[in-house]
Design a protein around this motif. Sequence first.
Motif, PDB file in Angstrom:
ATOM      1  N   VAL A  92       0.900  -1.214   0.074  1.00  0.00           N
ATOM      2  CA  VAL A  92       0.074   0.010   0.016  1.00  0.00           C
ATOM      3  C   VAL A  92       0.838   1.210   0.017  1.00  0.00           C
ATOM      4  N   ARG A  93       2.072   1.096   0.534  1.00  0.00           N
ATOM      5  CA  ARG A  93       3.094   2.378   0.394  1.00  0.00           C
ATOM      6  C   ARG A  93       3.474   2.500  -0.869  1.00  0.00           C
ATOM      7  N   LYS A  94       3.361   1.560  -1.843  1.00  0.00           N
ATOM      8  CA  LYS A  94       3.880   1.706  -3.382  1.00  0.00           C
ATOM      9  C   LYS A  94       5.516   2.117  -3.236  1.00  0.00           C
ATOM     10  N   PRO A  95       5.929   0.863  -2.856  1.00  0.00           N
ATOM     11  CA  PRO A  95       7.663   1.128  -2.356  1.00  0.00           C
ATOM     12  C   PRO A  95       8.331   0.996  -3.731  1.00  0.00           C
ATOM     13  N   ASP A  96       9.536   1.883  -3.566  1.00  0.00           N
ATOM     14  CA  ASP A  96      10.730   1.636  -4.627  1.00  0.00           C
ATOM     15  C   ASP A  96      11.442   0.264  -4.166  1.00  0.00           C
ATOM     16  N   LEU A  97      11.515   0.073  -2.825  1.00  0.00           N
ATOM     17  CA  LEU A  97      12.438  -0.942  -2.561  1.00  0.00           C
ATOM     18  C   LEU A  97      11.407  -2.034  -1.530  1.00  0.00           C
ATOM     19  N   LEU A  98      11.038  -3.234  -1.672  1.00  0.00           N
ATOM     20  CA  LEU A  98      10.322  -4.185  -1.031  1.00  0.00           C
ATOM     21  C   LEU A  98      11.262  -4.921  -0.279  1.00  0.00           C
ATOM     22  N   VAL A  99      11.311  -5.287   0.955  1.00  0.00           N
ATOM     23  CA  VAL A  99      12.279  -5.737   1.893  1.00  0.00           C
ATOM     24  C   VAL A  99      11.456  -7.109   2.748  1.00  0.00           C
ATOM     25  N   LEU A 100      11.649  -8.212   2.417  1.00  0.00           N
ATOM     26  CA  LEU A 100      10.808  -9.422   2.968  1.00  0.00           C
ATOM     27  C   LEU A 100      11.905 -10.248   3.775  1.00  0.00           C
ATOM     28  N   ASP A 101      11.312 -10.611   5.170  1.00  0.00           N
ATOM     29  CA  ASP A 101      12.095 -11.335   5.872  1.00  0.00           C
ATOM     30  C   ASP A 101      11.355 -12.647   6.037  1.00  0.00           C
ATOM     31  N   GLU A 102      11.873 -13.743   5.253  1.00  0.00           N
ATOM     32  CA  GLU A 102      11.051 -15.023   5.259  1.00  0.00           C
ATOM     33  C   GLU A 102       9.607 -14.731   4.788  1.00  0.00           C
ATOM     34  N   PRO A 103       9.296 -14.330   3.738  1.00  0.00           N
ATOM     35  CA  PRO A 103       7.916 -14.136   3.361  1.00  0.00           C
ATOM     36  C   PRO A 103       7.120 -15.374   3.448  1.00  0.00           C
ATOM     37  N   ALA A 104       7.542 -16.579   3.282  1.00  0.00           N
ATOM     38  CA  ALA A 104       6.840 -17.592   3.100  1.00  0.00           C
ATOM     39  C   ALA A 104       6.709 -18.578   4.407  1.00  0.00           C
ATOM     40  N   GLN A 105       7.171 -17.959   5.659  1.00  0.00           N
ATOM     41  CA  GLN A 105       7.404 -18.596   6.972  1.00  0.00           C
ATOM     42  C   GLN A 105       5.766 -18.762   7.104  1.00  0.00           C
ATOM     43  N   GLY A 106       5.609 -20.075   7.753  1.00  0.00           N
ATOM     44  CA  GLY A 106       4.344 -20.728   8.042  1.00  0.00           C
ATOM     45  C   GLY A 106       3.385 -20.950   6.772  1.00  0.00           C
ATOM     46  N   VAL A 107       3.974 -20.923   5.573  1.00  0.00           N
ATOM     47  CA  VAL A 107       3.272 -21.414   4.645  1.00  0.00           C
ATOM     48  C   VAL A 107       3.415 -22.523   3.887  1.00  0.00           C
ATOM     49  N   ASP A 108       2.590 -23.392   3.352  1.00  0.00           N
ATOM     50  CA  ASP A 108       2.915 -24.609   2.901  1.00  0.00           C
ATOM     51  C   ASP A 108       3.554 -24.608   1.504  1.00  0.00           C
ATOM     52  N   ILE A 109       4.213 -25.570   1.205  1.00  0.00           N
ATOM     53  CA  ILE A 109       5.164 -25.573  -0.052  1.00  0.00           C
ATOM     54  C   ILE A 109       4.478 -25.069  -1.392  1.00  0.00           C
TER      55      ILE A 109
END
Length: 257
Positions: free
Chosen positions: A136-153
Amino acid sequence: MTEALANLEGVTVQFDDRLVVNRVSLTVHRGDIITIIGPNGAGKTTLIKTVLGLQRATSGKVSRAPGLVTGYVPQHLTLEATLPLSVRRFMLLSGKPLADCEAALARTGVSHLLEASVHHLSGGEKQRLLLARALVRKPDLLVLDEPAQGVDINGQAALYELIRELRDELHCGVIMISHDLHLVMAATDKVICLNQHVCCSGYPADISHDPAFIETFGHQVAESLAVYHHHHNHQHNLHGDVVAGTGHQGACNHEHH
């Protein structure tokens, strides 16, 4: 050359007498997807917080593009369990208009959860909510720390494909941490192997042959990545269920030979 969004030169981060990040240099350009991998305690989260300006470097130089807008997806969403909080309210805490919040939720596939309690979301739903909050911030840089944490394969594969699509739509840079090595090899442009210092870095197809990578992750992992293939022949929803047939971008069938 595409615009440099953030640049680290010889950055060291030290907590008291403990060296956490040791003389790391990296540049994130607009359009990049860079994934940081490494063992637990390697300094990965500290490094991306330094990129964001949330952690001060002990030494070295950190520079960011003027007016840089960042979106951050943390590894965990920690909320007071007794505090009632709907998805709508959580998104509005971003300070953005409701219409923008709803559009971000729709783009990440969770607009139907607007009135749901954040506490009752599944792992996949929660990660897509956090992604919408960053989006929603319309970022220039998107930073993700383990974005798939807790999500199945299967849900992981769909989430990584969504991140690639958002990179293209926003023409932003992406830097993320991941342990999902096989999915990372299909979803990223560049891999940095970190263990306090940069052990090795390069294109996914090349990194698995690097001696430093093999030393960190072992021969078995390196050999499986070296022959990994990524094919697209179906789609998943955010729960990981197959929802469409052949020929659709944004889905995957993983084969190990």
